[in-house]
Design an enzyme around this catalytic site. Structure first.
Site, PDB file in Angstrom:
ATOM      1  N   HIS A   1       0.824  -1.220   0.000  1.00 61.31           N
ATOM      2  CA  HIS A   1       0.000   0.000   0.000  1.00 61.31           C
ATOM      3  C   HIS A   1       0.854   1.265   0.000  1.00 61.31           C
ATOM      4  CE1 HIS A   1      -3.852  -2.122   0.593  1.00 61.31           C
ATOM      5  NE2 HIS A   1      -3.145  -2.951   1.322  1.00 61.31           N
TER       6      HIS A   1
ATOM      7  N   ASN B   1     -10.442  -2.644   2.435  1.00 65.46           N
ATOM      8  CA  ASN B   1     -10.059  -2.707   1.027  1.00 65.46           C
ATOM      9  C   ASN B   1     -11.296  -2.433   0.171  1.00 65.46           C
ATOM     10  OD1 ASN B   1      -7.293  -3.316   1.063  1.00 65.46           O
ATOM     11  ND2 ASN B   1      -7.665  -5.509   1.259  1.00 65.46           N
TER      12      ASN B   1
END
Ligand code: NDP
Length: 483
Positions: free
Chosen positions: A54, A127
């Site tokens: 990420h 997510n």
């Protein structure tokens, strides 16, 4: 920036910011030019380690508003009243790409949300997919290694990606999701978010419930085809980041309708799926999502490094009335995120403006460390103390759960429909014929790149077990490409 002349980091005026001090005209540079040395040294230290996963992301502040009475399920203060508003910060991201990678790629998106509640910050680190590739955190480093750069070639390698997925059949559901239309969102605004894990809510009477969160985009789902994404990634690598910033600058505030699925704890042991398995959803027909709130993003950060790069989100940041479930992935993340932040941003990362509580204050006996801001002054740094320092509340944040058994490396408990393929098949069958065609083409294009037949065949077999038609069509498409 305050008015006045340019200064050094220590605040002394700078006489010349264009020329280094030298030993005579044409001479070498002098070490006494501390402004030069400080400037170069600071520049060398401008980067903190990028996130291992990420790394590439964008964020914005906003507001969460409660739209339903959920007090029968949780005593969380920020959820206590219809109409109640809580400030939030949301960081979106891709997973595998490095800090400078393009946004328009096939990859899950992070949806990490911080609620600045009056009982402390609550982080919901989700997510844009309700599921994940694996169900036990012990496999996470291996999985991510296959998504990142190969130690020899220095590139992401289809062999590694498909070898791992083929040998990890629990990934079949998420891989189907990823290679379907929603695998490349058109922007961060045009995708859903999910808490993904199962969490625990506890009400004022101490009763517990299992809960899953859904954030349904009010902008509508919009995706890019593989071809559109390839062009956009080349032309505008920052497409998602720019879209988010500009839409907020224009007052076109993105929003999401927030829903929860709620399961009575008594249902869990006999539910047809393991409710704590991150590779599975709770079908809506079993636990219909109920609307609980609205999330709106309405303020851009003023400084991307300070507020996005240094933002930290920890799944262990719970508030009273919300807690963890025995999901093995979540349990691993409860440790791993805090550990990553301590390494990446430092032990006092929680004191930074984006990370610290906004609607209350932290009252700890933790002290010192790199970049400690001295906020505690001369207050005592231990507990119990007789000087009026903060004391424990004796109020558990969430309900206790009962566990029993013998320790060991046990697989998760088995439930009636707990295979690795069933829900992947359901997802395949709910797709339109057009989407199925694109899914098969996307998968085949990727699988066809592997160097060994056994890796390709094992991967295809997982999809065949999900749905006979799915496997058959994929096999033919890969054959056609590999010849
Ligand atoms: P439902 O028919 O009640 O729900 C299907 C869900 O699938 C909807 O949330 C829909 O989202 C979503 N969806 C539609 N097309 C796609 C796609 N191409 N990729 C990903 N998601 C898509 O069925 P169930 O609840 O029984 O779930 C069936 C399957 O749907 C699951 O196996 C799972 O793969 C997928 N799914 C389920 C979710 C859940 O929490 N139950 C959430 C998301 C996906 P939308 O309403 O926004 O169109």
């Amino acid at each position: 920036m305050p008015a006045g002349p340019l200064t050094t980091e220590a605040g002394a005026p700078v006489a010349d910011n264009q020329h280094s001090q030298v030993a005579g005209v044409g001479g070498p540079v002098l070490i006494q030019d501390q402004h030069l040395i400080e400037k170069l040294a600071h520049f060398n230290r401008e980067r903190v380690p990028e996130r291992v996963v990420h790394a590439r992301g964008a964020g914005a502040y906003g507001t969460f508003t409660v739209t339903a009475d959920v007090t029968p399920y949780t005593r969380a203060a920020f959820l206590s009243e219809i109409g109640k508003e809580t400030e939030v910060f949301l960081r979106f991201s891709t997973v595998a790409g490095n800090l400078g990678a393009a946004d328009a790629v096939r990859d899950p998106r992070g949806f990490a949300l911080k609620f600045y509640t009056e009982e402390g910050n609550y982080d919901l680190v989700g997510n844009n997919t309700p599921i994940f590739f694996i169900k036990d955190a012990i496999k996470f480093p291996d999985f991510i290694h296959t998504q990142k750069r190969d130690p020899y070639t220095g590139s992401q390698e289809p062999d590694n990606v498909w070898d791992f997925w083929g040998l990890s059949p629990e990934s079949t559901h998420q891989v189907t999701w990823l290679f379907g239309d929603r695998g490349i969102p058109a922007s961060y605004r045009h995708m859903n978010g999910y808490g993904s894990h199962t969490f625990q809510w506890t009400n004022a009477a101490g009763e517990a419930f299992w809960v899953k969160y859904h954030f349904k985009t009010d902008q509508g789902i919009r995706n890019l085809t593989a071809e559109e994404a390839a062009v956009l990634a080349g032309q505008d690598p920052d497409s998602h980041q720019r879209d988010l910033r500009v839409s907020i600058e224009n007052g076109d505030f993105p929003s999401w309708t927030v829903q929860a699925q709620i399961m009575p704890v008594a249902d869990a042991p006999t539910y047809r799926f393991n409710p704590f398995d991150l590779t599975k959803v709770w079908p809506h027909a079993d636990y219909p999502p109920i609307e609980i709130g609205r999330l709106e993003l309405n303020r851009n950060p003023r400084n991307v490094f300070a507020e996005v790069e240094q933002s930290i989100f920890s799944p262990h940041h719970f508030v009273p009335g919300i807690g963890p479930s025995p999901d093995n992935m979540l349990q691993g993340r409860l440790f791993a995120y805090g550990d990553a932040h301590r390494y990446r941003v430092g032990i006092n990362a929680d004191q930074l403006p984006v990370n610290r509580p906004h609607a209350t204050e932290a009252r700890t006996h933790g002290r010192d460390g790199h970049a400690y801001d001295g906020r505690h002054g001369g207050a005592k740094n231990y507990e119990p103390n007789s000087f009026g320092g903060p004391a424990q509340t004796d109020q558990p944040l969430w309900a206790a759960t009962t566990v029993s058994g013998v320790t060991g490396d046990h697989p998760a408990p088995s439930h009636a429909e707990d295979d690795d393929y069933g829900q992947a098949g359901t997802l395949y069958r709910l797709m339109s014929e057009d989407e199925k065609e694109r899914l098969i083409a996307n998968l085949a294009g990727s699988i066809a790149q592997v160097s060994r037949d056994d890796i390709a065949e094992r991967a295809i077999e997982n999809f065949r077990r999900a749905d006979e038609d799915y496997g058959k069509r994929l096999h033919a498409a890969v054959q056609a490409l590999r010849g």
